[in-house]
Design an enzyme around this catalytic site. Sequence first.
Site, PDB file in Angstrom:
ATOM      1  N   CYS A  60       0.818  -1.221   0.000  1.00 41.42           N
ATOM      2  CA  CYS A  60       0.000   0.000   0.000  1.00 41.42           C
ATOM      3  C   CYS A  60       0.846   1.264   0.000  1.00 41.42           C
ATOM      4  CB  CYS A  60      -0.934  -0.008   1.204  1.00 41.42           C
ATOM      5  SG  CYS A  60      -1.936  -1.481   1.291  1.00 41.42           S
ATOM      6  N   HIS A 106      -3.039   6.665   3.561  1.00 44.25           N
ATOM      7  CA  HIS A 106      -3.541   5.432   2.946  1.00 44.25           C
ATOM      8  C   HIS A 106      -4.863   5.061   3.616  1.00 44.25           C
ATOM      9  CE1 HIS A 106      -4.047   1.417   1.598  1.00 44.25           C
ATOM     10  NE2 HIS A 106      -3.602   0.836   2.709  1.00 44.25           N
ATOM     11  N   ASN A 164      -9.977  -0.767   1.376  1.00 41.48           N
ATOM     12  CA  ASN A 164      -8.534  -0.633   1.186  1.00 41.48           C
ATOM     13  C   ASN A 164      -8.187  -1.055  -0.246  1.00 41.48           C
ATOM     14  OD1 ASN A 164      -5.763  -0.939   1.129  1.00 41.48           O
ATOM     15  ND2 ASN A 164      -5.624  -2.043   3.068  1.00 41.48           N
TER      16      ASN A 164
HETATM   17  N1  ACO Z   1     -16.777  -9.666  11.624  1.00 39.44           N
HETATM   18  C1  ACO Z   1     -16.946 -10.005  12.905  1.00 39.44           C
HETATM   19  N2  ACO Z   1     -15.912 -10.318  13.705  1.00 39.44           N
HETATM   20  C2  ACO Z   1     -14.671 -10.283  13.177  1.00 39.44           C
HETATM   21  C3  ACO Z   1     -14.437  -9.929  11.841  1.00 39.44           C
HETATM   22  C4  ACO Z   1     -15.560  -9.612  11.047  1.00 39.44           C
HETATM   23  N3  ACO Z   1     -15.444  -9.257   9.748  1.00 39.44           N
HETATM   24  N4  ACO Z   1     -13.108  -9.966  11.604  1.00 39.44           N
HETATM   25  C5  ACO Z   1     -12.524 -10.331  12.746  1.00 39.44           C
HETATM   26  N5  ACO Z   1     -13.463 -10.535  13.698  1.00 39.44           N
HETATM   27  C6  ACO Z   1     -13.295 -10.950  15.085  1.00 39.44           C
HETATM   28  C7  ACO Z   1     -12.030 -11.720  15.292  1.00 39.44           C
HETATM   29  O1  ACO Z   1     -12.224 -13.062  14.927  1.00 39.44           O
HETATM   30  C8  ACO Z   1     -11.806 -11.527  16.762  1.00 39.44           C
HETATM   31  O2  ACO Z   1     -12.628 -12.438  17.441  1.00 39.44           O
HETATM   32  P1  ACO Z   1     -12.067 -13.222  18.726  1.00 39.44           P
HETATM   33  O3  ACO Z   1     -11.769 -12.157  19.733  1.00 39.44           O
HETATM   34  O4  ACO Z   1     -13.216 -14.095  19.080  1.00 39.44           O
HETATM   35  O5  ACO Z   1     -10.862 -13.961  18.243  1.00 39.44           O
HETATM   36  C9  ACO Z   1     -12.349 -10.129  17.038  1.00 39.44           C
HETATM   37  O6  ACO Z   1     -13.165  -9.800  15.902  1.00 39.44           O
HETATM   38  C10 ACO Z   1     -11.293  -9.063  17.186  1.00 39.44           C
HETATM   39  O7  ACO Z   1     -10.331  -9.243  16.169  1.00 39.44           O
HETATM   40  P2  ACO Z   1      -9.155  -8.234  15.980  1.00 39.44           P
HETATM   41  O8  ACO Z   1      -8.266  -8.679  14.858  1.00 39.44           O
HETATM   42  O9  ACO Z   1      -8.517  -7.940  17.306  1.00 39.44           O
HETATM   43  O10 ACO Z   1      -9.968  -6.931  15.537  1.00 39.44           O
HETATM   44  P3  ACO Z   1      -9.422  -5.506  15.296  1.00 39.44           P
HETATM   45  O11 ACO Z   1     -10.157  -4.526  16.087  1.00 39.44           O
HETATM   46  O12 ACO Z   1      -7.906  -5.463  15.326  1.00 39.44           O
HETATM   47  O13 ACO Z   1      -9.833  -5.238  13.771  1.00 39.44           O
HETATM   48  C11 ACO Z   1      -8.877  -5.310  11.585  1.00 39.44           C
HETATM   49  C12 ACO Z   1      -9.392  -6.110  12.761  1.00 39.44           C
HETATM   50  C13 ACO Z   1      -9.997  -4.471  11.046  1.00 39.44           C
HETATM   51  C14 ACO Z   1      -8.360  -6.262  10.522  1.00 39.44           C
HETATM   52  C15 ACO Z   1      -7.734  -4.387  12.068  1.00 39.44           C
HETATM   53  O14 ACO Z   1      -6.807  -5.126  12.780  1.00 39.44           O
HETATM   54  C16 ACO Z   1      -7.004  -3.693  10.949  1.00 39.44           C
HETATM   55  O15 ACO Z   1      -7.555  -2.843  10.276  1.00 39.44           O
HETATM   56  N6  ACO Z   1      -5.697  -3.995  10.784  1.00 39.44           N
HETATM   57  C17 ACO Z   1      -4.877  -3.318   9.788  1.00 39.44           C
HETATM   58  C18 ACO Z   1      -5.146  -3.810   8.424  1.00 39.44           C
HETATM   59  C19 ACO Z   1      -4.429  -2.924   7.432  1.00 39.44           C
HETATM   60  O16 ACO Z   1      -4.438  -1.718   7.575  1.00 39.44           O
HETATM   61  N7  ACO Z   1      -3.737  -3.429   6.439  1.00 39.44           N
HETATM   62  C20 ACO Z   1      -3.045  -2.474   5.591  1.00 39.44           C
HETATM   63  C21 ACO Z   1      -2.067  -2.962   4.785  1.00 39.44           C
HETATM   64  S1  ACO Z   1      -2.759  -3.775   3.406  1.00 39.44           S
HETATM   65  C22 ACO Z   1      -1.550  -3.965   2.191  1.00 39.44           C
HETATM   66  O17 ACO Z   1      -0.411  -3.526   2.242  1.00 39.44           O
HETATM   67  C23 ACO Z   1      -1.953  -4.826   1.079  1.00 39.44           C
END
Ligand code: ACO
Length: 340
Positions: free
Chosen positions: A117, A257, A287
């Site tokens: 990204c 981003h 994204n």
């Molecule tokens: N719906 C419902 N629950 C979900 C979902 C969903 N779509 N996705 C994950 N959960 C659950 C998980 O399973 C977890 O459950 P558990 O506690 O029972 O295990 C819970 O939600 C919390 O999961 P986390 O991963 O801690 O959630 P978080 O608040 O961190 O959000 C997210 C997850 C949105 C992926 C976040 O971590 C994020 O945005 N990370 C950065 C991603 C990013 O910016 N990538 C950029 C680079 S991309 C590139 O270079 C190609």
Amino acid sequence: MNNQVRRAGIVGIGSAIPEQVCTNQYFEKIVDTTDEWIFTRTGIKERRIAPAGEAASDLGARAAISALDSAGTSPEEIDLIICATISGDMPFPATASVIQDRLGASKAAAFDLAAGCSGFVYALASAASFIGSGVYDKVLIIGVDLLSRMTNYADRSTCVLFGDGAGAAVVAPADDSHGILSIVLGSDGSGADLLKVEAGGSRLPTTADTVQAQKHYIQMAGSEVFKFAVRVIGDAASEALEKCGLSPDEVDLFIPHQANIRIIDSAARRLKIPTEKVFVNVQKYGNTSAASIPIAIDEAVQEGRLKKGDTFVAVGFGAGLTWAASVIKWGMDSRDGSTH
Ligand code: ACO
């Protein structure tokens, strides 16, 4: 080639977005999730998905034509095409070469650049270096990704995040009134495993077993990437501002981003940049990886939020792990209508 460093600037901007909208409600039907979870945890309401048969070069060429049009530049004038992508048409040849042929940019050199990204800002830095050193005069840079093609639609933690899109810019020598004021690039390869597609390269070539094990899909350690992103956006933007002697309150617009609204809000708080100076469109596109920053710049110009004489900071972060920030003084007039 002479040794004098010339300033480079963006003289044309464009983007291309697939028509098909995929809302959060769609994911409620295919995985265990809700619109409410997706929106509150990411800020995303919908994203665009390219139709079957469309590839990175198709969207990338559309964005490029739009950028060339806005620059008033013909494809024959382009010296170099850099395509930032991690989802090119095929492992090789470069998608940039496919786009070169599509555009009829017959004198242009062409190569792809993979920095996740952060790719568009890496491409901007490369274009600025070629122009600064006098090697080339007109460089077309494209950020395009169709991450839908490598997304596991059974994995709720990644499938809701990504969308397809492309953005492009024409970069050329700039006078003192506008241009790229500073650039910061970085990489921490110790985080390579946090965000990857494991199979399909020389380490683990694609086989029936790798497909069975779903290793051809994106795998991401979301919370680690989240923490990295918040830290690095603030640090990279501050360093880029320091490099050109500006403070955050001298910035007219902050274009990060577009991955997650919580990442954007946290980074803006760290930088003490007020919400009204932060450009956000993650709710519409999710994204879009290397495309997110040029799409955002294009929309900011069309919406009149980025005007001639404004100073903005673009900051990317992503797979690698990589990061990239640039402070830019905008030199183009606002345009009417949408280039999408
Ligand atoms: N719906 C419902 N629950 C979900 C979902 C969903 N779509 N996705 C994950 N959960 C659950 C998980 O399973 C977890 O459950 P558990 O506690 O029972 O295990 C819970 O939600 C919390 O999961 P986390 O991963 O801690 O959630 P978080 O608040 O961190 O959000 C997210 C997850 C949105 C992926 C976040 O971590 C994020 O945005 N990370 C950065 C991603 C990013 O910016 N990538 C950029 C680079 S991309 C590139 O270079 C190609």
